[in-house]
Design a protein around this motif. Structure first.
Motif, mmCIF file in Angstrom:
data_model
loop_
_atom_site.group_PDB
_atom_site.id
_atom_site.type_symbol
_atom_site.label_atom_id
_atom_site.label_comp_id
_atom_site.label_asym_id
_atom_site.label_seq_id
_atom_site.Cartn_x
_atom_site.Cartn_y
_atom_site.Cartn_z
ATOM 1 N N PHE A 176 29.210 64.596 54.942
ATOM 2 C CA PHE A 176 29.980 63.450 54.450
ATOM 3 C C PHE A 176 29.120 62.560 53.562
ATOM 4 O O PHE A 176 29.497 62.202 52.446
ATOM 5 N N MET A 220 26.512 56.137 63.947
ATOM 6 C CA MET A 220 26.451 57.238 62.979
ATOM 7 C C MET A 220 26.950 56.783 61.619
ATOM 8 O O MET A 220 26.335 57.050 60.581
ATOM 9 N N LEU A 224 37.014 59.158 60.192
ATOM 10 C CA LEU A 224 35.818 59.610 60.902
ATOM 11 C C LEU A 224 35.715 58.926 62.257
ATOM 12 O O LEU A 224 35.325 59.554 63.246
ATOM 13 N N GLY A 225 36.076 57.644 62.299
ATOM 14 C CA GLY A 225 36.074 56.925 63.567
ATOM 15 C C GLY A 225 37.031 57.581 64.551
ATOM 16 O O GLY A 225 36.726 57.740 65.731
ATOM 17 N N ILE A 247 38.057 60.741 64.695
ATOM 18 C CA ILE A 247 37.643 62.021 65.265
ATOM 19 C C ILE A 247 36.318 61.887 66.014
ATOM 20 O O ILE A 247 35.762 62.879 66.461
ATOM 21 N N GLY A 248 35.839 60.671 66.182
ATOM 22 C CA GLY A 248 34.759 60.471 67.140
ATOM 23 C C GLY A 248 33.385 60.181 66.580
ATOM 24 O O GLY A 248 32.401 60.258 67.302
ATOM 25 N N ALA A 249 33.293 59.837 65.277
ATOM 26 C CA ALA A 249 31.998 59.398 64.767
ATOM 27 C C ALA A 249 31.809 57.957 65.222
ATOM 28 O O ALA A 249 32.659 57.116 64.937
ATOM 29 N N ASP A 250 30.726 57.670 65.970
ATOM 30 C CA ASP A 250 30.575 56.295 66.455
ATOM 31 C C ASP A 250 30.015 55.398 65.359
ATOM 32 O O ASP A 250 29.558 55.870 64.315
ATOM 33 N N ARG A 291 24.418 68.857 59.825
ATOM 34 C CA ARG A 291 23.955 68.015 60.925
ATOM 35 C C ARG A 291 24.635 66.668 60.837
ATOM 36 O O ARG A 291 24.606 66.029 59.793
ATOM 37 N N GLY A 292 25.227 66.236 61.932
ATOM 38 C CA GLY A 292 25.825 64.909 61.982
ATOM 39 C C GLY A 292 26.750 64.662 60.810
ATOM 40 O O GLY A 292 27.550 65.516 60.434
ATOM 41 N N LEU A 293 26.595 63.500 60.188
ATOM 42 C CA LEU A 293 27.476 63.149 59.075
ATOM 43 C C LEU A 293 26.878 63.541 57.726
ATOM 44 O O LEU A 293 27.344 63.087 56.686
#
Lengths: 285, 734
Positions: free
Chosen positions: B275, B655, B646-647, B649-652, B270-272
């Motif tokens: 990571f 997040m 991560l930024g 590939i679209g992690a805002d 789920r989400g990050l």
């Protein structure tokens, strides 16, 4: 040969007109008179000087050009990492130049896939988790994450290394994991930045065949920035840019890859020839 | 020029410096505040002020240790800052700056931060030390009659010198590390990613389970054997197993947690989360030794702090209840050796009298003639002073009852046990006093009198650990035999203090009808010891003056004559300096305890223990929190590339911010959680041990300890989190 070097001057205007009307099938990517100016008042650099082109859905397009031609800036603008100075960029009909920063992050994870020269895998995560991350940050249901990751890994031939960490993989395997990550979320557009730059020639070929297969069999739209003519020859169209504008384009059409490669090499050698006089192609011919 | 560069660098990287700065600021402030304790003495009256000098001596000792801890921290924090800026130094060197100049920039920066934090810390410390005056007053049980600003130049100079030394060491470290860097590694610093060890998940699982087993064994050892005897092998075993178990725990924790979490896909994917989990796992795997050290240090800090504060309650808690008389004079009538005094075990009533007749016939004769009464001796020596000072007095003669041992009582009560810490020899005879004398004492301190039937006796007791035993004697209507006459226990245990001392210490004192004592005396017994409890007259004099008058009386009764000084191994100087105003005899007076002295002393002890506990506790907590903070920051710096990717590939940023929050929080909580388990076990056992032996709860001290911990860790957590965020924001921009 003359048509090879023809500059598509009129394309810009006609496309603009068509854009204002209702388009039946929007291009995957439309770049419209984009300029990008760097620097302060004293010293301005026009990295992009009003470039326009379209990428149709299901196309595999390469962008080539010498160093400083603006190809990386173009890629950054298309990938929403950088902002254009003027002009518009549409990705499946949406104008990304008008989006807010927070919307851009969402747009990137929903619509775009990325492949970088230096792989950019997270070294603390396994191959599996690196691919899955593209889905989990989109809040895809955890139960379908597993099936999708395994399916894409199967197609790209990286199933055996899913449990490994990046530093346990070869360069080729890493880049195919990265390709799988770019592909898994089913993006509108995959952006590849010199994907073969850090690979040996065998791994590069395998990767390029993979990209070709992704495009041909899976219908992925790919825009690849490269300075390698061999890499470019795997795509269906090559755009050459120089000094921030579109300089030329070559379509593969029905010719073989070897023939296509030859034509690309011709343009490249012409572009990089230091005998090129001021004013462009027509003088040479 | 270089100075300007240093100043600009500093302003640009304020966030990076925050942990370093906070640590220095708090360190300097504490250092000054606790080294200036002595200067508070001007606010208190004279007898209190002696304590401030003693405490200061203690604080100075501890400060040496504290300076080392702070020095280590500052060097450690500084290494992080240097590491973060490797690339910048690389650029300077590439541009052709001489290595010496780069070193000078670093030196200037260190100096600037040092000066700013030293100045800020001193201001904070001076403020803090004003606050400490009120704390001291509260602990001493007095109020400040007047307040004035206290400032200690000695503490100021000491602080400046200590921290100047620390900065000198830091500068040397910096110069060495800057000069050792190779240009290539400096420039590539950004692209190196550190490798974290990957451990086999099955081995981790096994070690993790083993660590829990080892910890469980250590806990069980602790719970079974208690915590009182530090030299006990089972205690040492528990400690070693606890240390070992904790180390195994941290070594295997990350591998185990990742192994479990990756199986739980519904939570993990789920989400990050993948990571975040991997970030923490990699950090925990690389830094398991530090986590272990932090856990152990927090455990010790916490245990020492709360048990120290708890013991304080034992030592001085009931100080007013323990000193109901103005003064107690004690006469150790006769004893051959110390065991004889502490654990009398005569077999016949006249055993001790006969021995005394042999060894000290003169004193025996004098005592017998005076019927062992103390007050008349003193009154005769200084009638006027006695009249002015003493309003009332009551003597309590304490006799052993031959043959009536604690052991025999335990047997009679069906195995009701006495704590061995209180009565170390079970063949010790029970001590008894006559009811008339006893009633004179209780009357003097305003307690209800006791009436006993001719065949009745009771226990006087106010020590918690022997209360159950005394009550059992009542409940079972125990019958005993005192010199041939049977006595039955009446239906109460009388709670009172029979003399002034530092804590409630009436232990199973048998109160018997006078006839029983008479029978002992008729059989030739002399008192084991006697208390003469005094109440001062309300004569307008202070307690200090009355105490002084009492000493003068004693000086008349037992003058420090040259012969007496020689006999007691005292020097003539001690008399001249006023240190000795009378000599101590077997009889009539062996020892004097006054309530005022006891109360002042307890305030001093309380102050010393409290300050030591706070000082050491806070420094240990700061040290551990700073280590965690710096390690967390280092990881964020090392992960800049990861955040950037991560930024992309679209992690805002929301997040990423949440992931960073979780990483920082969990990293802080991991060692604290295990330390909390250890503390819960150790304090539980300790509290139980102290509760059964001394009747006090240390749990009251746990709350302030928790508050202190939350305050310090909370501060460091927030500073770290915001510094982490700014590092990440910079990484995303680049």
């Amino acid at each position: 040969m003359a048509e090879v070097y023809a500059t598509p001057i009129l394309a810009e205007e006609t496309v603009t007109v068509r854009n204002d009307a209702r388009r039946p099938a929007p291009a995957a990517l439309s770049v419209r008179r984009v300029t990008k100016v760097f620097g302060s008042k004293d010293s301005l650099t026009n990295a992009l000087a009003g470039i326009s082109f379209d990428v149709a859905e299901g196309e595999f397009i390469s962008i080539m050009g010498p160093s400083g031609s603006g190809k990386t800036t173009l890629l950054n603008c298309v990938s929403t990492i950088d902002k254009v100075t003027t002009g518009q960029i549409f990705i499946s009909g949406e104008d990304i130049t008008r989006m807010r920063k927070s919307a851009l992050a969402k747009f990137r994870r929903d619509k775009l896939g990325f492949i970088f020269q230096d792989f950019n895998l997270l070294d603390t995560l396994t191959g599996y988790e690196n691919i899955a991350l593209a889905l989990t940050i989109k809040h895809v249901n955890p139960s379908s994450v597993d099936t999708r990751v395994r399916a894409v890994a199967d197609v790209l031939g990286v199933s055996p290394v899913l449990g490994k960490y990046p530093n346990q993989m070869s360069g080729g395997q890493k880049q195919r994991i990265a390709a799988a990550r770019a592909l898994v979320a089913d993006p509108q557009l995959i952006l590849a930045d010199e994907p073969t730059g850090a690979l040996d020639s065998r791994s590069a070929t395998v990767l390029l065949e993979t990209l070709e297969m992704m495009n041909r069999d899976l219908g992925a739209t790919i825009m690849m920035v490269t300075h390698d003519s061999f890499a470019a020859s795997f795509s269906s169209r090559v755009l050459f840019i120089k000094d921030g504008v579109l300089f030329n384009e070559v379509r593969r059409g029905d010719c073989t890859r070897t023939e296509f490669f030859q034509r690309i090499v011709e343009v490249v050698s012409f572009l990089s020839g230091d005998a090129v006089p001021e004013g462009g192609a027509s003088h040479v011919v | 020029m270089l100075f300007k560069l240093a100043w600009r660098n500093l302003r640009r990287s304020v966030r990076d410096y925050s942990v370093y700065f906070v640590t220095l600021l708090v360190g300097v402030a504490l250092f000054y505040a606790f080294n200036s304790v002595e200067s508070q003495k001007v606010l208190f009256d004279l007898e209190h002020s002696e304590w401030f000098e003693e405490i200061q001596g203690m604080m100075n000792l501890v400060s040496g240790l504290v300076a080392c801890v702070l020095g280590f921290l500052v060097v450690y924090a500084n290494q992080f800052l240097i590491r973060r800026r490797k690339k910048e130094f690389g650029v300077y060197l590439t541009l052709g700056m001489a290595p010496g100049s780069v070193s000078r920039i670093v030196l200037y920066e260190t100096m600037l931060v040092g000066l700013v934090s030293l100045a800020g810390g001193l201001l904070l410390g001076i403020g803090l030390s004003q606050g400490l005056s009120f704390v001291s007053a509260a602990i001493m049980g007095t109020t400040l009659t007047y307040f004035r600003f206290v400032f200690s130049p000695e503490a100021l100079i000491m602080t400046v010198i200590c921290f100047a030394l620390v900065f000198l060491v830091v500068s040397v470290f910096n110069l060495v590390s800057v000069s050792r860097y190779r240009l290539v590694t400096l420039l590539n610093a950004g692209s190196q990613s550190q490798r974290s060890p990957v451990r086999n998940p099955w081995v981790c699982l096994a070690v993790f389970i083993a660590s829990l087993a080892v910890l469980a064994y250590a806990y069980q050892q602790l719970i079974e054997n208690g915590l009182l005897m530090l030299d006990d092998p089972s205690f040492a075993r528990a400690t070693v197993f606890m240390l070992l178990g904790s180390l195994m725990f941290f070594w295997s924790l990350a591998g185990f947690a990742v192994g479990v979490l990756t199986k739980a896909r519904g939570v993990y994917l789920r989400g990050l989360v993948p990571f975040t989990v991997r970030q923490i796992a990699s950090r925990v795997n690389t830094a398991f030794m530090s986590l272990w050290a932090v856990c152990v240090m927090v455990f010790f800090a916490f245990t020492i702090f709360s048990s120290g504060m708890g013991l304080l309650d034992v030592l001085v808690g009931d100080i007013f209840e323990s000193n109901p008389y103005s003064a107690t004079l004690r006469a150790d009538v006769y004893w051959e050796n110390y065991r004889d005094l502490a654990n009398p075990s005569s077999r016949t009533p006249d055993e001790r009298a006969r021995k005394m007749q042999e060894t000290d016939p003169q004193l025996y004769a004098a005592g017998m003639q005076a019927d062992w009464q103390i007050a008349p001796q003193l009154q005769q020596a200084a009638p006027e002073l006695w009249e002015q000072t003493v309003a009332d007095s009551a003597q309590l003669d304490v006799y052993e009852v031959p043959g009536l041992t604690y052991e025999s009582l335990m047997d009679a009560l069906g195995g009701e046990l006495l704590p061995m810490e209180v009565i170390s020899h079970t063949d010790t005879n029970i001590l008894a006093v006559g009811v008339t004398q006893f009633n004179r004492d209780v009357q003097m301190i305003g307690l209800p009198e006791v009436s006993l039937a001719q065949d009745e006796c009771i226990f006087a007791n106010n020590m918690a650990s022997t209360q159950a035993f005394a009550q059992a004697a009542v409940d079972q209507h125990l019958q005993i035999d005192v010199c041939g006459a049977p006595l039955r226990f009446g239906d109460q245990v009388y709670r009172m203090q029979i003399c002034d001392t530092s804590m409630p210490s009436t232990v199973l004192m048998l109160v018997v009808p006078d006839s029983a004592i008479d029978r002992l005396v008729d059989a030739g017994a002399i008192p084991n010891y006697s208390y003469l409890n005094l109440m001062y007259r309300d004569n307008g004099q202070s307690d200090v003056q009355n105490d002084e008058a009492l000493k003068q009386i004693l000086g008349k009764a037992q003058p420090p004559t040259p012969e007496a000084l020689i006999e007691h191994g005292l020097s003539i100087e001690s008399v001249e300096s006023g240190e000795v105003s009378y000599v101590m005899e077997m009889w009539p007076v062996t020892m004097v305890v006054t309530a005022h002295e006891q109360i002042t002393q307890s305030g001093g002890v309380k102050l010393m223990v409290t300050y030591l506990a706070i000082y050491m506790g806070v420094i240990l907590l700061i040290a551990t929190a700073a280590i965690l903070a710096i390690q967390s920051l280092s990881q964020t710096v090392d992960s800049e590339r990861r955040y950037r990717m991560l930024g992309r590939i679209g992690a805002d940023s929301g997040m990423l911010g949440r992931s960073l929050f979780a990483q920082t929080l969990i990293y802080f909580l991991v060692p604290l959680s295990l330390a909390a388990c250890h503390c819960a076990c150790a304090l539980g056992v300790l509290s139980h041990t102290l509760d059964t032996t001394l009747g006090v709860s240390i749990l009251g001290a746990v709350l302030p300890a928790i508050e202190l911990l939350v305050a310090i860790y909370g501060l460091y957590f927030l500073v770290t989190y915001f510094a982490n965020r700014s590092i990440m924001a910079q990484a995303l921009k680049a």
